[in-house]
Design a protein around this motif. Structure first.
Motif, PDB file in Angstrom:
ATOM      1  N   ILE A 163      37.193  26.834  27.206  1.00  0.00           N
ATOM      2  CA  ILE A 163      37.023  28.262  27.485  1.00  0.00           C
ATOM      3  C   ILE A 163      36.405  28.401  28.873  1.00  0.00           C
ATOM      4  CG2 ILE A 163      35.909  30.408  26.782  1.00  0.00           C
ATOM      5  CD1 ILE A 163      35.936  29.272  23.894  1.00  0.00           C
ATOM      6  N   LEU A 164      37.193  28.925  29.808  1.00  0.00           N
ATOM      7  CA  LEU A 164      36.735  29.085  31.186  1.00  0.00           C
ATOM      8  C   LEU A 164      36.037  30.420  31.407  1.00  0.00           C
ATOM      9  CD1 LEU A 164      39.861  27.761  33.124  1.00  0.00           C
ATOM     10  CD2 LEU A 164      37.848  26.486  32.350  1.00  0.00           C
ATOM     11  N   ARG A 165      36.397  31.401  30.604  1.00  0.00           N
ATOM     12  CA  ARG A 165      35.855  32.749  30.765  1.00  0.00           C
ATOM     13  C   ARG A 165      35.289  33.214  29.419  1.00  0.00           C
ATOM     14  NH1 ARG A 165      38.141  35.179  35.649  1.00  0.00           N
ATOM     15  NH2 ARG A 165      37.595  37.187  34.774  1.00  0.00           N
ATOM     16  N   PRO A 166      34.104  32.720  29.051  1.00  0.00           N
ATOM     17  CA  PRO A 166      33.559  33.027  27.727  1.00  0.00           C
ATOM     18  C   PRO A 166      33.335  34.517  27.481  1.00  0.00           C
ATOM     19  CG  PRO A 166      32.009  31.686  29.000  1.00  0.00           C
ATOM     20  CD  PRO A 166      33.261  31.794  29.804  1.00  0.00           C
ATOM     21  N   ILE A 196      43.468  49.171  38.088  1.00  0.00           N
ATOM     22  CA  ILE A 196      43.976  47.803  38.103  1.00  0.00           C
ATOM     23  C   ILE A 196      45.465  47.836  37.752  1.00  0.00           C
ATOM     24  CG2 ILE A 196      43.732  45.490  37.127  1.00  0.00           C
ATOM     25  CD1 ILE A 196      41.196  46.508  38.602  1.00  0.00           C
ATOM     26  N   THR A 197      46.314  47.608  38.758  1.00  0.00           N
ATOM     27  CA  THR A 197      47.752  47.617  38.482  1.00  0.00           C
ATOM     28  C   THR A 197      48.133  46.451  37.587  1.00  0.00           C
ATOM     29  OG1 THR A 197      48.141  46.407  40.537  1.00  0.00           O
ATOM     30  CG2 THR A 197      48.444  48.811  40.590  1.00  0.00           C
ATOM     31  N   LEU A 198      47.556  45.285  37.853  1.00  0.00           N
ATOM     32  CA  LEU A 198      47.831  44.106  37.035  1.00  0.00           C
ATOM     33  C   LEU A 198      46.695  43.110  37.210  1.00  0.00           C
ATOM     34  CD1 LEU A 198      49.847  42.643  35.150  1.00  0.00           C
ATOM     35  CD2 LEU A 198      50.843  41.602  37.200  1.00  0.00           C
ATOM     36  N   ASP A 199      46.224  42.596  36.089  1.00  0.00           N
ATOM     37  CA  ASP A 199      45.191  41.569  36.092  1.00  0.00           C
ATOM     38  C   ASP A 199      45.652  40.461  35.160  1.00  0.00           C
ATOM     39  OD1 ASP A 199      42.669  40.385  36.664  1.00  0.00           O
ATOM     40  OD2 ASP A 199      41.903  41.122  34.753  1.00  0.00           O
ATOM     41  N   ILE A 200      45.700  39.252  35.665  1.00  0.00           N
ATOM     42  CA  ILE A 200      46.069  38.094  34.840  1.00  0.00           C
ATOM     43  C   ILE A 200      44.992  37.039  35.045  1.00  0.00           C
ATOM     44  CG2 ILE A 200      47.799  36.335  34.307  1.00  0.00           C
ATOM     45  CD1 ILE A 200      49.876  38.090  35.741  1.00  0.00           C
ATOM     46  N   ASP A 201      44.380  36.620  33.946  1.00  0.00           N
ATOM     47  CA  ASP A 201      43.321  35.622  34.016  1.00  0.00           C
ATOM     48  C   ASP A 201      43.597  34.475  33.054  1.00  0.00           C
ATOM     49  OD1 ASP A 201      41.512  36.887  35.876  1.00  0.00           O
ATOM     50  OD2 ASP A 201      41.069  38.331  34.288  1.00  0.00           O
ATOM     51  N   LEU A 221      46.462  39.512  30.090  1.00  0.00           N
ATOM     52  CA  LEU A 221      47.148  40.399  31.023  1.00  0.00           C
ATOM     53  C   LEU A 221      46.630  41.804  30.769  1.00  0.00           C
ATOM     54  CD1 LEU A 221      49.562  38.352  29.708  1.00  0.00           C
ATOM     55  CD2 LEU A 221      50.699  39.278  31.688  1.00  0.00           C
ATOM     56  N   ALA A 222      46.444  42.579  31.837  1.00  0.00           N
ATOM     57  CA  ALA A 222      45.922  43.930  31.678  1.00  0.00           C
ATOM     58  C   ALA A 222      46.383  44.824  32.820  1.00  0.00           C
ATOM     59  CB  ALA A 222      44.398  43.904  31.636  1.00  0.00           C
ATOM     60  N   SER A 223      46.446  46.119  32.523  1.00  0.00           N
ATOM     61  CA  SER A 223      46.741  47.140  33.523  1.00  0.00           C
ATOM     62  C   SER A 223      46.173  48.465  33.023  1.00  0.00           C
ATOM     63  CB  SER A 223      48.251  47.273  33.740  1.00  0.00           C
ATOM     64  OG  SER A 223      48.535  48.281  34.694  1.00  0.00           O
TER      65      SER A 223
END
Length: 133
Positions: A104-107, A91-96, A8-10
């Motif tokens: 691992i989908l996002r190495p 980026i208000t909110l990023d969830i990956d 999670l990021a913002s």
């Protein structure tokens, strides 16, 4: 049962609010297991962008990947995320979903400091506090 590790990021001026609210919403949906603290990191790629707040969480759920991905994208949109957000750098909110059922989908994300910091916390007794930005 499916397991996932998510990031999670913002990085907007109200990033603390977006992170706390998103975590609360995911907890309300009974999706979150363990979650790291919220911590600040420098942006990758463009040092002109503001610092991020990040967190990593473990999810244990019967929800399938596509449905979970859709939940996250709708949550991002509800927090004001638009297709233009990536271009503007706000980026208000990023969830990956970084890891799904052990894969691992996002190495690139998996190996970056912002993910590894939270992942290390999950491997330790999890602190439920939020560090000041």
């Amino acid at each position: 049962m499916n397991t996932a590790l998510i990031s999670l990021a913002s990085n907007t001026p109200d990033k603390q609010h977006h992170m706390e609210q998103a975590i609360s919403e995911l907890q309300g949906m009974k999706l979150l297991g363990d979650i790291s603290s919220i911590y600040e990191t420098a942006p990758y790629g463009n040092s002109q962008h503001p610092n991020y707040l990040n967190a990593v969480a473990r999810i244990n759920s019967t929800v399938e990947y596509e449905a979970l991905h859709d939940i996250f994208k709708k949550l991002e949109q509800a927090h004001g995320r638009t297709p233009e957000s990536k271009l503007s750098g706000e980026i208000t909110l990023d969830i990956d979903i970084v890891v799904w059922n052990g894969e691992i989908l996002r190495p690139r994300d998996f190996n970056r400091e912002y993910f590894q910091t939270g992942l290390k916390e999950l491997r330790q007794p999890v602190a439920k506090t939020i560090r000041p930005a």
